[in-house]
Design an enzyme around this catalytic site. Structure first.
Site, PDB file in Angstrom:
ATOM      1  N   GLY A  30      13.952   5.543   1.908  1.00  0.00           N
ATOM      2  CA  GLY A  30      13.180   6.571   1.229  1.00  0.00           C
ATOM      3  C   GLY A  30      12.647   7.569   2.240  1.00  0.00           C
ATOM      4  CB  THR A  61       4.614  -0.262   6.959  1.00  0.00           C
ATOM      5  OG1 THR A  61       5.916   0.328   6.836  1.00  0.00           O
ATOM      6  CG2 THR A  61       4.311  -0.547   8.422  1.00  0.00           C
ATOM      7  CD  GLU A 110      -2.577  -6.050   1.206  1.00  0.00           C
ATOM      8  OE1 GLU A 110      -3.209  -5.116   0.667  1.00  0.00           O
ATOM      9  OE2 GLU A 110      -1.499  -5.892   1.790  1.00  0.00           O
ATOM     10  CG  HIS A 148      -2.437  -2.133   2.784  1.00  0.00           C
ATOM     11  ND1 HIS A 148      -2.135  -2.743   1.586  1.00  0.00           N
ATOM     12  CD2 HIS A 148      -1.718  -0.975   2.783  1.00  0.00           C
ATOM     13  CE1 HIS A 148      -1.287  -1.994   0.895  1.00  0.00           C
ATOM     14  NE2 HIS A 148      -1.034  -0.912   1.607  1.00  0.00           N
ATOM     15  CB  ALA A 195       0.825   1.809   7.425  1.00  0.00           C
TER      16      ALA A 195
END
Length: 334
Positions: free
Chosen positions: A148, A230, A261, A280, A282
């Site tokens: 992507g 990621t 999480e 988390h 990124a």
């Protein structure tokens, strides 16, 4: 006056844009669902960076738009929102560069044992430099799973900085679509895993991608490879990953996302030394947060004004969307 609830902290520019447009902003008193439960009944719009289950969608009879702060929408009950005529918007372009940079950082940090080196230095362990193996990534093979926006940008970055060769496995990529100059396509995930020195995951979480790296696929990976994630935590079976890290099947892993999480203290990953973890973040550079909050706010303004927003998760909902001007009584009778 329309009201937008912000479920978790975002860049302040988002609230500023909404308020300038005449929309009242309410910040939830905490990042959890209980805090959101207390304020969402007043919402015409909501911005979320975490979970939004059906019961909270139903808690606001005025809710007309849900803005997902980021790309992945698997934590939002999109099907339930769509059934209620509530559009869900997202921000697929806002944090692409930040995520690609973070993936590259995790690659380098894992290869060069940055976390362990930092700990050794703080502890005065100078023998670390003689005992700890490290890897160079220059000229190695990067396997990208899912080409992507982020995967394409990562291709460009590693080509320029590290002269890496790139192989791609991306089932949704049209057969004739052009690849970056330094990339070539492979036909199966197994072929990619067997040939890659670094494997970076960039696929959404769906039933067909859940645990795509499990004991079998991790067992097929090139021995001594590095795994980077990621994207979404549940793409990897974390128990199998920990085993592959301990056994030496993998040299290391760099992870920004996890099955649960926040990462629970008893996670199997917490006691594995050759893994670099981040919470988390990124897509959380200041520049990315600014762009993401801006896109969320602008799309909320568009929906409440009756304009089609730029990025709808389910485009078909737009034609039968819940109207902001409707009263509760009109909604019940419609």
């Amino acid at each position: 006056m329309a009201t937008c609830v912000i479920a978790q902290p975002i860049h302040p520019v988002g609230a500023e844009i909404l308020q300038t447009a005449g929309i009242k902003v309410i910040q939830a008193p905490g990042p959890g669902l209980d805090a959101l439960q207390a304020v969402i009944p007043a919402a015409d719009a909501v911005i979320v960076r975490d979970r939004l289950p059906a019961k909270l969608i139903d808690a606001s009879p005025r809710l007309c738009v849900i803005a997902n702060h980021g790309t992945g929408t698997d934590k939002i009950d999109v099907a339930h929102a769509s059934a209620r005529g509530i559009p869900v918007v997202f921000t697929p372009t806002a944090n692409v560069r930040a995520v690609a940079e973070h993936a590259m950082m995790l690659m380098l940090a894992t290869a060069h044992q940055a976390a362990l080196a930092d700990a050794a230095t703080r502890q005065g362990d100078w023998n670390f430099k003689y005992e700890q193996p490290m890897r160079s990534l220059y000229g190695k093979v990067l396997g990208i799973v899912g080409l992507g926006r982020t995967g394409r940008l990562l291709c460009e970055m590693v080509a320029g900085a590290l002269n890496m060769q790139v192989i791609v496995w991306s089932p949704s990529l049209p057969e004739g679509e052009a690849l970056p100059p330094n990339a070539r396509r492979v036909s199966t995930l197994k072929e990619l895993l067997q040939a890659s020195d670094v494997v970076s995951l960039h696929r959404p979480l769906r039933a067909d991608t859940h645990h795509m790296l499990d004991r079998v696929t991790l067992g097929a990976i090139k021995r001594g490879a590095i795994v980077i994630n990621t994207s979404r935590g549940a793409l990897i079976d974390e128990v199998a990953l920990a085993e592959a890290l301990r056994s030496g099947q993998l040299f290391g892993a760099g992870l920004d996302v996890f099955e649960q999480e926040p990462l629970p203290p008893g996670s199997v990953l917490c006691d594995v030394p050759n893994v670099v973890l981040s919470p988390h973040v990124a897509g959380s550079s200041q520049e990315a947060l600014n762009a993401t909050a801006t896109q969320c706010a602008q799309q909320i303004i568009d929906v409440l004004a009756g304009r089609r927003p730029a990025h709808l998760v389910e485009p078909k909902v737009w034609e039968r969307r819940r109207q902001p001007a409707q009263t509760n009584e009109q909604r019940v009778n419609s």
